[in-house]
Scaffold this motif. Sequence first.
Motif, PDB file in Angstrom:
ATOM      1  N   ASP A   1       0.810  -1.218   0.000  1.00 36.08           N
ATOM      2  CA  ASP A   1       0.000   0.000   0.000  1.00 36.08           C
ATOM      3  C   ASP A   1       0.843   1.267   0.000  1.00 36.08           C
ATOM      4  O   ASP A   1       0.323   2.367   0.172  1.00 36.08           O
ATOM      5  CB  ASP A   1      -0.943   0.006   1.205  1.00 36.08           C
ATOM      6  N   GLY A   2       2.165   1.131  -0.194  1.00 33.25           N
ATOM      7  CA  GLY A   2       3.026   2.301  -0.266  1.00 33.25           C
ATOM      8  C   GLY A   2       3.479   2.830   1.068  1.00 33.25           C
ATOM      9  O   GLY A   2       4.029   3.930   1.151  1.00 33.25           O
ATOM     10  N   SER A   3       3.269   2.072   2.138  1.00 33.06           N
ATOM     11  CA  SER A   3       3.579   2.558   3.483  1.00 33.06           C
ATOM     12  C   SER A   3       5.048   2.463   3.847  1.00 33.06           C
ATOM     13  O   SER A   3       5.442   2.858   4.933  1.00 33.06           O
ATOM     14  CB  SER A   3       2.753   1.786   4.514  1.00 33.06           C
ATOM     15  N   GLY A   4       5.875   1.933   2.960  1.00 29.96           N
ATOM     16  CA  GLY A   4       7.299   1.841   3.248  1.00 29.96           C
ATOM     17  C   GLY A   4       7.739   0.410   3.477  1.00 29.96           C
ATOM     18  O   GLY A   4       7.096  -0.543   3.025  1.00 29.96           O
TER      19      GLY A   4
ATOM     20  N   VAL B   1      11.954   4.377   4.376  1.00 32.38           N
ATOM     21  CA  VAL B   1      11.196   5.056   3.322  1.00 32.38           C
ATOM     22  C   VAL B   1      12.182   5.719   2.363  1.00 32.38           C
ATOM     23  O   VAL B   1      12.984   6.559   2.786  1.00 32.38           O
ATOM     24  CB  VAL B   1      10.245   6.126   3.900  1.00 32.38           C
TER      25      VAL B   1
ATOM     26  N   THR C   1      11.274  14.342  -0.143  1.00 32.79           N
ATOM     27  CA  THR C   1       9.874  13.923  -0.197  1.00 32.79           C
ATOM     28  C   THR C   1       9.807  12.398  -0.206  1.00 32.79           C
ATOM     29  O   THR C   1      10.462  11.758  -1.043  1.00 32.79           O
ATOM     30  CB  THR C   1       9.181  14.466  -1.455  1.00 32.79           C
ATOM     31  N   PRO C   2       9.041  11.786   0.701  1.00 28.39           N
ATOM     32  CA  PRO C   2       8.937  10.322   0.723  1.00 28.39           C
ATOM     33  C   PRO C   2       8.382   9.781  -0.589  1.00 28.39           C
ATOM     34  O   PRO C   2       7.452  10.347  -1.172  1.00 28.39           O
ATOM     35  CB  PRO C   2       7.975  10.053   1.884  1.00 28.39           C
ATOM     36  N   LEU C   3       8.966   8.690  -1.062  1.00 30.64           N
ATOM     37  CA  LEU C   3       8.512   8.037  -2.288  1.00 30.64           C
ATOM     38  C   LEU C   3       7.503   6.956  -1.931  1.00 30.64           C
ATOM     39  O   LEU C   3       7.787   6.063  -1.132  1.00 30.64           O
ATOM     40  CB  LEU C   3       9.698   7.418  -3.028  1.00 30.64           C
ATOM     41  N   ARG C   4       6.329   7.036  -2.515  1.00 36.67           N
ATOM     42  CA  ARG C   4       5.300   6.030  -2.275  1.00 36.67           C
ATOM     43  C   ARG C   4       5.593   4.796  -3.124  1.00 36.67           C
ATOM     44  O   ARG C   4       5.704   4.882  -4.349  1.00 36.67           O
ATOM     45  CB  ARG C   4       3.921   6.590  -2.611  1.00 36.67           C
TER      46      ARG C   4
ATOM     47  N   THR D   1       4.503   2.058  -4.952  1.00 39.32           N
ATOM     48  CA  THR D   1       3.259   1.567  -5.547  1.00 39.32           C
ATOM     49  C   THR D   1       3.444   0.284  -6.345  1.00 39.32           C
ATOM     50  O   THR D   1       2.465  -0.340  -6.746  1.00 39.32           O
ATOM     51  CB  THR D   1       2.666   2.640  -6.470  1.00 39.32           C
TER      52      THR D   1
ATOM     53  N   SER E   1       8.119   3.486  -7.593  1.00 42.07           N
ATOM     54  CA  SER E   1       7.069   4.084  -8.404  1.00 42.07           C
ATOM     55  C   SER E   1       7.674   4.472  -9.746  1.00 42.07           C
ATOM     56  O   SER E   1       8.497   5.388  -9.819  1.00 42.07           O
ATOM     57  CB  SER E   1       6.481   5.315  -7.706  1.00 42.07           C
TER      58      SER E   1
END
Length: 202
Positions: A89-92, A110, A116-119, A121, A139
């Motif tokens: 879910d992109g939470s790290g 992360v 900026t944190p990278l999600r 995906t 991503s």
Amino acid sequence: MKHQWFILSVMFVVSTTMGELKRDLSAPPPQMPAPVLYDTTTAVLTSANAKLMLPEKSWSEIQKGQLPSKFQGDAVLVNSKVAVVVGKDGSGVGLYARDKDSWTRYAHLVPVIKNTPLRLTGIKAVTNTEELVVIEAGSGEHAVWFSLSGAEPIVKTTPKGKVEALRITTLCRLCVFPDFFADDLLLDAREIPVDHTEIPGG
């Protein structure tokens, strides 16, 4: 004469030890447990899951040689000492270590691009052999490779695209920054009087 006897005794011990080392080196290396890759089928990396039982019955083990390009749940790399749980879910990424009866999360990772944190995906397997498991999480073209062998409690990370840092969140008092010239930097949180600080890096 006592000194001569002492020197001869030391030389004999050293010679015997070297002989044993030569025999050990010529023998085949011991077999290490192979790293394993799982698809959890459902999300398990949550803030509430500080402990896990590995593997859960519902998890699907990815057989050696198979390289899935998608995961139904989270991806888990595990050997006999550490486990890496990559959240779908992109939470790290959660970093776990084996305790007596379970696995405890000690850090959260992360990837970062321009602070900026990278999600994350997308997750796919890159390598899945008896010696090494590697997955890519990211991503698009921006991603991180997480590599785990069966021999050591070390997780290797390799950035892809514009990923420039890996933010590590953990509760600890002491932190060691290894140095190439063996001049390691040891930080003690109790000696830092502010809430935030910048650590010098090369």
